[in-house]
Design a protein around this motif. Structure first.
Motif, PDB file in Angstrom:
ATOM      1  N   HIS A   1      -0.333 -12.593  13.807  1.00  0.00           N
ATOM      2  CA  HIS A   1      -1.272 -11.656  13.198  1.00  0.00           C
ATOM      3  C   HIS A   1      -2.478 -11.520  14.123  1.00  0.00           C
ATOM      4  CE1 HIS A   1      -4.061  -9.873  10.305  1.00  0.00           C
ATOM      5  NE2 HIS A   1      -3.020  -9.618   9.541  1.00  0.00           N
TER       6      HIS A   1
ATOM      7  N   ASN B   1      -6.314  -4.261   8.862  1.00  0.00           N
ATOM      8  CA  ASN B   1      -5.604  -5.333   8.164  1.00  0.00           C
ATOM      9  C   ASN B   1      -4.342  -4.774   7.489  1.00  0.00           C
ATOM     10  OD1 ASN B   1      -4.959  -7.603   6.577  1.00  0.00           O
ATOM     11  ND2 ASN B   1      -6.363  -6.973   4.952  1.00  0.00           N
ATOM     12  N   LEU B   2      -3.415  -4.274   8.312  1.00  0.00           N
ATOM     13  CA  LEU B   2      -2.190  -3.671   7.773  1.00  0.00           C
ATOM     14  C   LEU B   2      -0.976  -4.165   8.539  1.00  0.00           C
ATOM     15  CD1 LEU B   2      -3.081   0.116   7.281  1.00  0.00           C
ATOM     16  CD2 LEU B   2      -2.622  -1.551   5.486  1.00  0.00           C
TER      17      LEU B   2
ATOM     18  N   GLU C   1      -4.331  -9.645   2.579  1.00  0.00           N
ATOM     19  CA  GLU C   1      -5.532 -10.043   1.849  1.00  0.00           C
ATOM     20  C   GLU C   1      -6.315  -8.828   1.411  1.00  0.00           C
ATOM     21  OE1 GLU C   1      -7.040 -14.109   2.350  1.00  0.00           O
ATOM     22  OE2 GLU C   1      -7.288 -13.478   4.408  1.00  0.00           O
ATOM     23  N   ARG C   2      -6.937  -8.939   0.239  1.00  0.00           N
ATOM     24  CA  ARG C   2      -7.772  -7.862  -0.274  1.00  0.00           C
ATOM     25  C   ARG C   2      -8.998  -7.693   0.600  1.00  0.00           C
ATOM     26  NH1 ARG C   2     -10.382  -8.727  -4.828  1.00  0.00           N
ATOM     27  NH2 ARG C   2      -9.985  -6.802  -5.924  1.00  0.00           N
ATOM     28  N   GLU C   3      -9.437  -6.453   0.756  1.00  0.00           N
ATOM     29  CA  GLU C   3     -10.678  -6.192   1.479  1.00  0.00           C
ATOM     30  C   GLU C   3     -11.842  -5.986   0.508  1.00  0.00           C
ATOM     31  OE1 GLU C   3      -9.450  -2.879   3.783  1.00  0.00           O
ATOM     32  OE2 GLU C   3      -8.810  -4.096   5.467  1.00  0.00           O
TER      33      GLU C   3
ATOM     34  N   LYS D   1      -0.790  -5.194   2.936  1.00  0.00           N
ATOM     35  CA  LYS D   1      -1.881  -6.063   3.388  1.00  0.00           C
ATOM     36  C   LYS D   1      -1.604  -7.466   2.888  1.00  0.00           C
ATOM     37  CE  LYS D   1      -5.596  -2.629   3.283  1.00  0.00           C
ATOM     38  NZ  LYS D   1      -6.888  -2.268   2.689  1.00  0.00           N
TER      39      LYS D   1
ATOM     40  N   ASN E   1      -4.892 -14.754   0.570  1.00  0.00           N
ATOM     41  CA  ASN E   1      -5.487 -13.967  -0.508  1.00  0.00           C
ATOM     42  C   ASN E   1      -6.179 -14.844  -1.541  1.00  0.00           C
ATOM     43  OD1 ASN E   1      -6.073 -11.412  -1.377  1.00  0.00           O
ATOM     44  ND2 ASN E   1      -4.422 -11.388  -2.876  1.00  0.00           N
TER      45      ASN E   1
ATOM     46  N   LYS F   1       0.817  -1.208   0.000  1.00  0.00           N
ATOM     47  CA  LYS F   1       0.000   0.000   0.000  1.00  0.00           C
ATOM     48  C   LYS F   1       0.857   1.269   0.000  1.00  0.00           C
ATOM     49  CE  LYS F   1      -3.810  -0.991  -0.042  1.00  0.00           C
ATOM     50  NZ  LYS F   1      -4.479  -1.552  -1.234  1.00  0.00           N
TER      51      LYS F   1
END
Length: 595
Positions: free
Chosen positions: A269, A315-316, A331-333, A329, A377, A16
C-alpha cells in the motif's frame, strides 16, 4: 462465525463502486480523474467513472483476452496487452488506437508505462520481457533469462530497475541503468545501436541483478515497495513472500501464509504500512508489513480474484474478479468531530485535536489510544463533547460497538502527550444527553443506559422503537434511528416528541438554535423541525457526504462532487463543483468550514 466475520469485513472494506462484467484481468487508476480502466477476459477494455458509477467508454480492438492495461501518468494515453500478442497504445480523448507494437510471440500478461521515460515494459508467455520506446514505436531491449511464462514485469518507481515474476518459480530484478544511459541520448545513432543490441544480443542493456528463489511453485506477481528496498511476491504455492535488497544482494525476509489457493496479485500500500494480496481462493487479504501478520480478510462467495490496483495518490484500491471489479477503501476518511461554540474537536492520527474557528488555530490536545491493533479502520466513528465537564466521548465500531471517554485537562492544549487511562465500555452508540450524563445504546435489550462520568449505570430506559443508533436531540432527548424511521424521545418523561418515516439516516445535523434538523441518507436530505414535522425532502443521484447549517438557517451540504444549499421550503442549488469530496463541519457568514 464465518458469516459474521465476512459481514464485518465488508463494512470495514468500504466498497465505493462495483461492476458486473466479464472476468477482469487488468486494472489501472487514472492519476487525476476519477477513472479506472478494466481489461476483460472477453477482449473488451472498459473505462469507468467510479465516483459517478458510470461507464464512460469501451475499446474492443483486441482479439481475445486483454490481461494488461495501464494509464500514462501525464499524457492522454493508455497501453494494453492481450492474448493476440499485441501491445496497443490508445488515445482515450480521441478514442483511437494510435499504433500497435509487435514482437512478442505469445500471450502478453502485463504492460506498464515508465513514470519518466517514453518506455513501456511488457511481460509475456514467450518467456521474455520487452522494453519499448513508444515515441519511436520500437523495441529497445529484450530481457531473456526466465525459462517459463513471465507473469508480470514492472519498473521501479525511482531507480533503474525492473522486477519480474515467472512460473519458473523465480522473481528477477533487472538493472536497466545502461539502457537509460543509451536511450536518453537524443542521438539517433545511439537509439539505432540500442535497437541492434536488443535484436542481436537479447537485451544486453538490461542485466539480471538478482534471482530470488524461495517459492515452491510458479510466481504470479512481484512488486517493488514505493520507497523502501523491498519486494513482495505471490505464487501458486499459496504464499506471499517479502524480500529485501541492497546494492550487492537480495534475500528473503519472511513468508505470509493464509491463502488457500494460488496468490494472483500482491502489492504494498502506498500510504500505509500494509501489504494487500488476492487469490483464486476468492479472498483479498490485508497484512501488517512490519509485524508480517494478517490483519483482515474479505471474501466473495463465487468469484476468484485476479488483479489489484492502487490509486497513485488517493486512499483507493481496486480488485478484479470473475464477474467484475470493486473499487474500495480500507479506512474511512470522514473524521469524527464535535462542535462547541467557536471550537471544533476532532480525531486525527490517534490524537484528539482542537480547532478554533475565529483564530484558525489548530492544536493537539491529548493522545487517543485506539482500542486494539489487530485490524484496520479503527478510526472513531462519532465524537460527543460535554463543555461544562470538558469531557470527550468517542465511539468506534470495534467489538460490535464500543466507546471510551476522556476528561481534557485544562492545561493540556497543545502540549499533552501523556496517555490517559480512558474509561470505556461496549455499546452500539453513545452520546452526551446532559452535562454529566451520557446515553449508551444497548441493542440487545432495546434500551438506553444512562451513565455517570464514573461510567456507572444510573438508569435503564426502554426505547419505543428497535433502534440501531442514537443521536443527540437536545438536553435529555435522543433521536433514535431505525431502518425506515426516526423518533425523538424524551428520556425523563419517556414520551415520543416526534416521529418521521425516512430512508435510512446516516447523519443528523441540528441547526444552532436546535429548531431545525437535517437528516442525511445516502441519496436524500430530509429537513424537519425539532418535533420532526417534515418540511422538505431533496433527492440526490450522487451520494450525500456531509452538511451543516449556517447562521441564516440555510443548510449547506456536500455530495461526492458538489457543494450545494437547501432552504427549509425546498429551494436549493449548486454552490460549486468539487474535485475531491469534502466534509463540512460548520457554515458561517456564507463561508463553509470543512476538512
Amino acid at each position: 462465525m464465518g458469516g459474521v466475520l465476512i459481514d464485518w469485513v465488508k463494512k470495514t472494506m468500504l466498497t465505493k463502486f462495483e461492476t458486473k462484467s466479464n472476468r477482469v484481468k487488468g486494472l489501472s487508476f487514472h492519476t487525476k480523474r476519477p477513472w479506472i480502466l478494466a481489461s476483460l477476459h472477453s477482449g473488451v477494455i472498459q473505462l469507468w467513472d467510479y465516483r459517478m458509477g458510470t461507464l464512460i467508454d469501451r475499446f474492443d480492438e483486441h482479439e481475445g483476452p486483454v490481461r494488461g492495461v495501464h494509464f500514462h501518468k501525464s499524457q492522454p494515453l493508455f497501453v494494453s496487452g492481450g492474448d493476440d500478442y499485441k501491445i496497443k497504445v490508445w488515445n482515450y480523448k480521441t478514442h483511437r488506437c494510435l499504433f500497435t507494437l509487435l514482437g512478442h510471440l505469445d500471450y502478453i500478461r502485463t504492460v506498464q508505462f515508465h513514470h519518466e521515460y517514453p518506455w513501456i515494459v511488457s511481460a509475456s508467455d514467450d518467456q521474455t520481457i520487452r522494453i519499448w520506446n513508444w515515441q519511436s514505436r520500437t523495441c529497445i531491449s529484450v530481457l531473456t533469462g526466465h525459462n517459463h511464462y513471465v507473469m508480470c514485469a514492472a519498473f521501479h518507481p525511482k531507480e533503474d530497475l525492473v522486477v519480474s515474476a515467472s512460473l519458473d518459480q523465480t522473481v528477477r530484478v533487472w538493472d536497466i541503468g545502461a539502457l537509460r544511459k543509451k536511450t536518453v541520448s537524443p542521438a539517433d545513432d545511439v537509439l539505432r545501436l540500442s535497437q541492434m543490441n536488443a535484436d542481436l544480443f537479447g537485451g544486453v542493456d538490461a542485466v539480471v541483478k538478482y534471482v530470488l528463489e524461495g517459492h515452491d511453485r510458479g510466481v504470479n506477481w512481484a512488486a517493488f515497495h514505493p520507497t523502501l528496498p523491498l519486494i513482495v511476491s505471490g505464487a501458486d504455492d499459496r504464499q506471499v513472500k517479502l524480500w529485501r535488497m541492497n546494492d550487492t544482494k537480495a534475500w528473503e525476509v519472511d513468508t505470509l501464509r493464509g491463502h488457500m489457493n494460488n496468490v494472483s496479485c500482491v502489492m504494498f500500500h502506498a500510504k500505509q504500512d500494509i501489504i494487500v494480496s488476492n487469490s483464486e481462493d476468492k479472498s483479498i487479504r490485508i497484512w501488517d508489513a512490519t509485524k508480517r501478520t494478517g490483519l483482515q480478510t474479505f471474501r466473495r462467495e463465487h468469484d476468484r480474484f485476479w488483479i489489484l490496483a492502487a490509486h497513485p495518490e488517493m486512499n483507493l484500491l481496486a480488485a478484479g474478479h470473475d464477474s467484475g471489479m470493486i473499487v474500495f477503501k480500507l479506512e474511512r476518511e470522514r473524521p469524527a468531530f464535535a462542535i462547541s461554540g467557536d471550537s471544533l474537536f476532532y480525531v486525527k492520527d490517534r490524537f484528539l485535536r482542537y480547532y478554533e474557528f475565529s483564530t484558525q488555530k489548530d492544536s493537539q490536545v491529548i493522545p487517543i489510544r485506539r482500542p486494539g491493533s489487530t485490524s484496520l479502520n479503527q478510526s472513531p466513528r462519532t465524537l460527543s463533547f460535554s463543555p461544562t465537564e470538558n469531557t470527550i466521548l468517542i465511539c468506534s465500531d470495534l467489538d460490535g460497538g464500543c466507546y471510551e471517554f476522556y476528561t481534557i485537562p485544562k492545561d493540556s492544549f497543545g502540549r499533552s502527550d501523556s496517555l490517559q487511562d480512558a474509561k470505556r465500555g461496549l455499546g452500539g452508540s453513545a452520546v452526551f444527553v446532559a452535562r454529566n450524563r451520557f446515553a449508551v445504546l444497548d441493542k440487545s435489550h432495546n434500551q438506553v443506559l444512562l451513565k455517570s462520568l464514573k461510567n456507572e449505570v444510573v438508569k435503564k430506559v426502554p426505547i419505543p422503537i428497535t433502534a440501531d443508533a442514537i443521536f443527540y436531540a437536545g438536553t435529555g432527548n435522543l433521536l433514535c434511528r431505525a431502518e425506515d424511521r426516526v423518533v425523538i424521545y424524551d428520556l425523563q418523561q419517556r414520551i415520543i416528541l416526534g416521529d418521521l418515516q425516512t430512508p435510512f439516516v446516516r447523519y443528523v445535523c441540528w441547526s444552532n438554535d436546535m429548531e431545525s434538523v437535517a437528516l442525511l441518507s445516502k441519496h436524500a436530505i430530509i429537513i424537519a423541525n425539532k418535533k420532526l414535522v417534515h418540511q422538505c425532502t431533496l433527492h440526490e443521484t450522487i451520494r450525500v457526504k456531509s452538511g451543516a447549517w449556517d447562521d441564516n438557517g440555510v443548510f449547506i451540504y456536500t455530495t461526492l462532487n458538489h457543494i450545494k444549499y437547501c432552504l427549509p421550503n425546498g429551494d436549493g442549488g449548486i454552490i460549486r463543483t468539487l474535485d475531491v469530496p469534502i466534509y463540512i463541519t460548520k457554515g458561517r457568514n456564507s463561508a463553509v468550514i470543512h476538512y
